[in-house]
Scaffold this active site. Structure first.
Site, PDB file in Angstrom:
ATOM      1  N   THR A  12       3.522  -8.905   3.105  1.00  0.00           N
ATOM      2  CA  THR A  12       3.554  -7.455   3.125  1.00  0.00           C
ATOM      3  C   THR A  12       4.954  -6.980   3.511  1.00  0.00           C
ATOM      4  O   THR A  12       5.738  -7.729   4.114  1.00  0.00           O
ATOM      5  CB  THR A  12       2.497  -6.900   4.107  1.00  0.00           C
ATOM      6  OG1 THR A  12       2.356  -5.489   3.915  1.00  0.00           O
ATOM      7  CG2 THR A  12       2.890  -7.183   5.555  1.00  0.00           C
ATOM      8  N   GLU A  13       5.276  -5.757   3.144  1.00  0.00           N
ATOM      9  CA  GLU A  13       6.579  -5.162   3.480  1.00  0.00           C
ATOM     10  C   GLU A  13       7.755  -5.977   2.943  1.00  0.00           C
ATOM     11  O   GLU A  13       8.776  -6.139   3.622  1.00  0.00           O
ATOM     12  CB  GLU A  13       6.714  -4.994   4.995  1.00  0.00           C
ATOM     13  CG  GLU A  13       5.673  -4.078   5.625  1.00  0.00           C
ATOM     14  CD  GLU A  13       5.749  -2.637   5.125  1.00  0.00           C
ATOM     15  OE1 GLU A  13       6.862  -2.190   4.788  1.00  0.00           O
ATOM     16  OE2 GLU A  13       4.697  -1.985   5.065  1.00  0.00           O
ATOM     17  N   ILE A  14       7.605  -6.480   1.715  1.00  0.00           N
ATOM     18  CA  ILE A  14       8.732  -7.210   1.131  1.00  0.00           C
ATOM     19  C   ILE A  14       9.235  -6.515  -0.138  1.00  0.00           C
ATOM     20  O   ILE A  14      10.072  -7.063  -0.850  1.00  0.00           O
ATOM     21  CB  ILE A  14       8.395  -8.699   0.848  1.00  0.00           C
ATOM     22  CG1 ILE A  14       7.067  -8.854   0.119  1.00  0.00           C
ATOM     23  CG2 ILE A  14       8.359  -9.489   2.141  1.00  0.00           C
ATOM     24  CD1 ILE A  14       7.150  -8.636  -1.342  1.00  0.00           C
ATOM     25  N   LYS A  16       7.174  -4.719  -2.748  1.00  0.00           N
ATOM     26  CA  LYS A  16       6.391  -4.691  -3.995  1.00  0.00           C
ATOM     27  C   LYS A  16       6.501  -3.327  -4.673  1.00  0.00           C
ATOM     28  O   LYS A  16       6.697  -3.249  -5.890  1.00  0.00           O
ATOM     29  CB  LYS A  16       4.918  -5.011  -3.715  1.00  0.00           C
ATOM     30  CG  LYS A  16       4.637  -6.441  -3.301  1.00  0.00           C
ATOM     31  CD  LYS A  16       3.154  -6.730  -3.248  1.00  0.00           C
ATOM     32  CE  LYS A  16       2.393  -5.856  -2.276  1.00  0.00           C
ATOM     33  NZ  LYS A  16       2.827  -6.021  -0.870  1.00  0.00           N
ATOM     34  N   THR A  17       6.378  -2.251  -3.886  1.00  0.00           N
ATOM     35  CA  THR A  17       6.436  -0.918  -4.483  1.00  0.00           C
ATOM     36  C   THR A  17       7.824  -0.631  -5.024  1.00  0.00           C
ATOM     37  O   THR A  17       7.978  -0.104  -6.136  1.00  0.00           O
ATOM     38  CB  THR A  17       6.044   0.152  -3.447  1.00  0.00           C
ATOM     39  OG1 THR A  17       4.738  -0.131  -2.949  1.00  0.00           O
ATOM     40  CG2 THR A  17       6.045   1.536  -4.080  1.00  0.00           C
ATOM     41  N   LYS A  38      -2.477   1.606  -7.883  1.00  0.00           N
ATOM     42  CA  LYS A  38      -2.515   1.033  -6.539  1.00  0.00           C
ATOM     43  C   LYS A  38      -3.985   1.055  -6.141  1.00  0.00           C
ATOM     44  O   LYS A  38      -4.470   2.019  -5.546  1.00  0.00           O
ATOM     45  CB  LYS A  38      -1.664   1.869  -5.578  1.00  0.00           C
ATOM     46  CG  LYS A  38      -1.654   1.363  -4.139  1.00  0.00           C
ATOM     47  CD  LYS A  38      -0.760   0.157  -3.961  1.00  0.00           C
ATOM     48  CE  LYS A  38      -0.670  -0.233  -2.479  1.00  0.00           C
ATOM     49  NZ  LYS A  38       0.213  -1.397  -2.256  1.00  0.00           N
ATOM     50  N   SER A  42      -3.890   1.318   2.316  1.00  0.00           N
ATOM     51  CA  SER A  42      -4.182   1.672   3.702  1.00  0.00           C
ATOM     52  C   SER A  42      -2.915   2.267   4.316  1.00  0.00           C
ATOM     53  O   SER A  42      -1.833   2.168   3.750  1.00  0.00           O
ATOM     54  CB  SER A  42      -4.660   0.445   4.492  1.00  0.00           C
ATOM     55  OG  SER A  42      -3.734  -0.616   4.404  1.00  0.00           O
ATOM     56  N   ASP A  55       2.635   6.494   1.102  1.00  0.00           N
ATOM     57  CA  ASP A  55       4.009   6.328   0.639  1.00  0.00           C
ATOM     58  C   ASP A  55       4.082   5.529  -0.660  1.00  0.00           C
ATOM     59  O   ASP A  55       4.799   5.906  -1.592  1.00  0.00           O
ATOM     60  CB  ASP A  55       4.848   5.645   1.721  1.00  0.00           C
ATOM     61  CG  ASP A  55       6.309   5.530   1.315  1.00  0.00           C
ATOM     62  OD1 ASP A  55       6.979   6.569   1.227  1.00  0.00           O
ATOM     63  OD2 ASP A  55       6.781   4.399   1.073  1.00  0.00           O
ATOM     64  N   ASP A  56       3.338   4.419  -0.746  1.00  0.00           N
ATOM     65  CA  ASP A  56       3.369   3.607  -1.960  1.00  0.00           C
ATOM     66  C   ASP A  56       2.877   4.402  -3.158  1.00  0.00           C
ATOM     67  O   ASP A  56       3.496   4.395  -4.232  1.00  0.00           O
ATOM     68  CB  ASP A  56       2.507   2.353  -1.787  1.00  0.00           C
ATOM     69  CG  ASP A  56       3.078   1.366  -0.789  1.00  0.00           C
ATOM     70  OD1 ASP A  56       4.228   1.560  -0.353  1.00  0.00           O
ATOM     71  OD2 ASP A  56       2.374   0.399  -0.432  1.00  0.00           O
ATOM     72  N   GLU A 116      -0.318  -2.682  -8.585  1.00  0.00           N
ATOM     73  CA  GLU A 116       0.265  -3.238  -7.362  1.00  0.00           C
ATOM     74  C   GLU A 116      -0.816  -3.601  -6.358  1.00  0.00           C
ATOM     75  O   GLU A 116      -1.618  -2.763  -5.950  1.00  0.00           O
ATOM     76  CB  GLU A 116       1.238  -2.249  -6.723  1.00  0.00           C
ATOM     77  CG  GLU A 116       1.918  -2.840  -5.485  1.00  0.00           C
ATOM     78  CD  GLU A 116       2.665  -1.800  -4.673  1.00  0.00           C
ATOM     79  OE1 GLU A 116       2.823  -2.019  -3.455  1.00  0.00           O
ATOM     80  OE2 GLU A 116       3.079  -0.773  -5.238  1.00  0.00           O
ATOM     81  N   ALA A 118      -2.068  -5.171  -2.528  1.00  0.00           N
ATOM     82  CA  ALA A 118      -1.734  -4.850  -1.138  1.00  0.00           C
ATOM     83  C   ALA A 118      -1.535  -6.159  -0.388  1.00  0.00           C
ATOM     84  O   ALA A 118      -2.347  -7.078  -0.514  1.00  0.00           O
ATOM     85  CB  ALA A 118      -2.841  -4.024  -0.495  1.00  0.00           C
ATOM     86  N   GLY A 119      -0.460  -6.250   0.382  1.00  0.00           N
ATOM     87  CA  GLY A 119      -0.206  -7.487   1.099  1.00  0.00           C
ATOM     88  C   GLY A 119       0.134  -8.613   0.136  1.00  0.00           C
ATOM     89  O   GLY A 119       0.695  -8.400  -0.934  1.00  0.00           O
ATOM     90  N   ASN A 176      13.869  -9.676  -4.342  1.00  0.00           N
ATOM     91  CA  ASN A 176      14.138  -8.387  -3.704  1.00  0.00           C
ATOM     92  C   ASN A 176      14.741  -8.585  -2.322  1.00  0.00           C
ATOM     93  O   ASN A 176      14.139  -9.209  -1.446  1.00  0.00           O
ATOM     94  CB  ASN A 176      12.850  -7.575  -3.588  1.00  0.00           C
ATOM     95  CG  ASN A 176      13.113  -6.209  -2.982  1.00  0.00           C
ATOM     96  OD1 ASN A 176      14.030  -5.502  -3.390  1.00  0.00           O
ATOM     97  ND2 ASN A 176      12.321  -5.833  -1.995  1.00  0.00           N
TER      98      ASN A 176
END
Length: 210
Positions: A12-14, A16-17, A38, A42, A55-56, A116, A118-119, A176
């Site tokens: 997560t937080e790498i 994707k979006t 999406k 969450s 946000d995503d 996309e 999640a995680g 990324n």
């Protein structure tokens, strides 16, 4: 039916979006009609008008111009926790047939649909369902987003193997830089290019504002 891709990541937080937005821009520059999905988000907020904000979802819809948020984001939860926990707290069961139906409807409207996750690949959706089950239900080729940081080689190769073991096509991957470039970045990128059995689609440099 249009082409679709399922976007997963090494964690997560790498990015994707961010990677999905860059892919959307690239496809649109080629003259393609591109929509995004999406399925599960969450960490949402309730707006003063009673609407939802994530946000995503906001970044994806800004890139595609979509307005039907219910169609592109059927499951949304307030707490910024794993989807299986958020869904359980909300008393909601995430149903794969509903997600598949929404994806089918989007694919009828576009040349390309990017879905996309999640995680990461094995992020849980319930006590018995994982993100990989969603990808298999959608039966889409997979694009893997690799967050270029310490440990990414192990995470990327394990995820690439898991995707292929699931019977799905690994269509490509994205490098990324979601944080300042790691030590030996070029060497790590070269190692990933040698061992991930799919083409490198995008290399996204570190941009703090993004």
């Amino acid at each position: 039916m249009s082409q679709g891709y399922f976007i997963t990541g090494t964690d997560t937080e790498i990015g994707k979006t961010h990677s999905a937005v860059e892919l959307i821009r690239s496809y649109r520059e080629q003259g393609k009609i591109v929509l995004a999905m999406k399925p599960v988000a969450s960490g949402c907020e309730i707006l003063p008008d009673g609407g939802w904000w994530n946000d995503d979802v906001a970044r994806l819809t800004a890139a595609t111009g979509q307005t039907d948020l219910e169609l592109m984001n059927p499951y949304r939860f307030l707490p910024p926790v794993s989807p299986h926990i958020a869904a359980r707290e909300a008393g909601v069961e995430i149903e794969l047939p509903r997600i598949v139906d929404h994806c089918r409807r989007l694919r009828e409207q576009a040349d390309i649909v990017l879905v996309e996750g999640a995680g990461g690949w094995l992020a849980p959706l319930s006590d018995s369902l994982f993100m990989s089950d969603m990808a298999q239900a959608l039966a889409l080729p997979v694009i893997l987003v690799v967050g270029m940081r310490l440990g990414c080689i192990n995470h990327a190769l394990l995820t690439a193997k898991a995707v292929r073991d699931s019977g799905l096509e690994l269509a490509g991957w994205v490098a990324n830089c979601a944080q300042p470039p790691q030590a030996a970045y070029a060497e790590n990128l070269a190692t990933l290019k040698r061992h991930i059995p799919a083409p490198l689609l995008l290399e996204i440099p570190y941009r703090p504002a993004a």
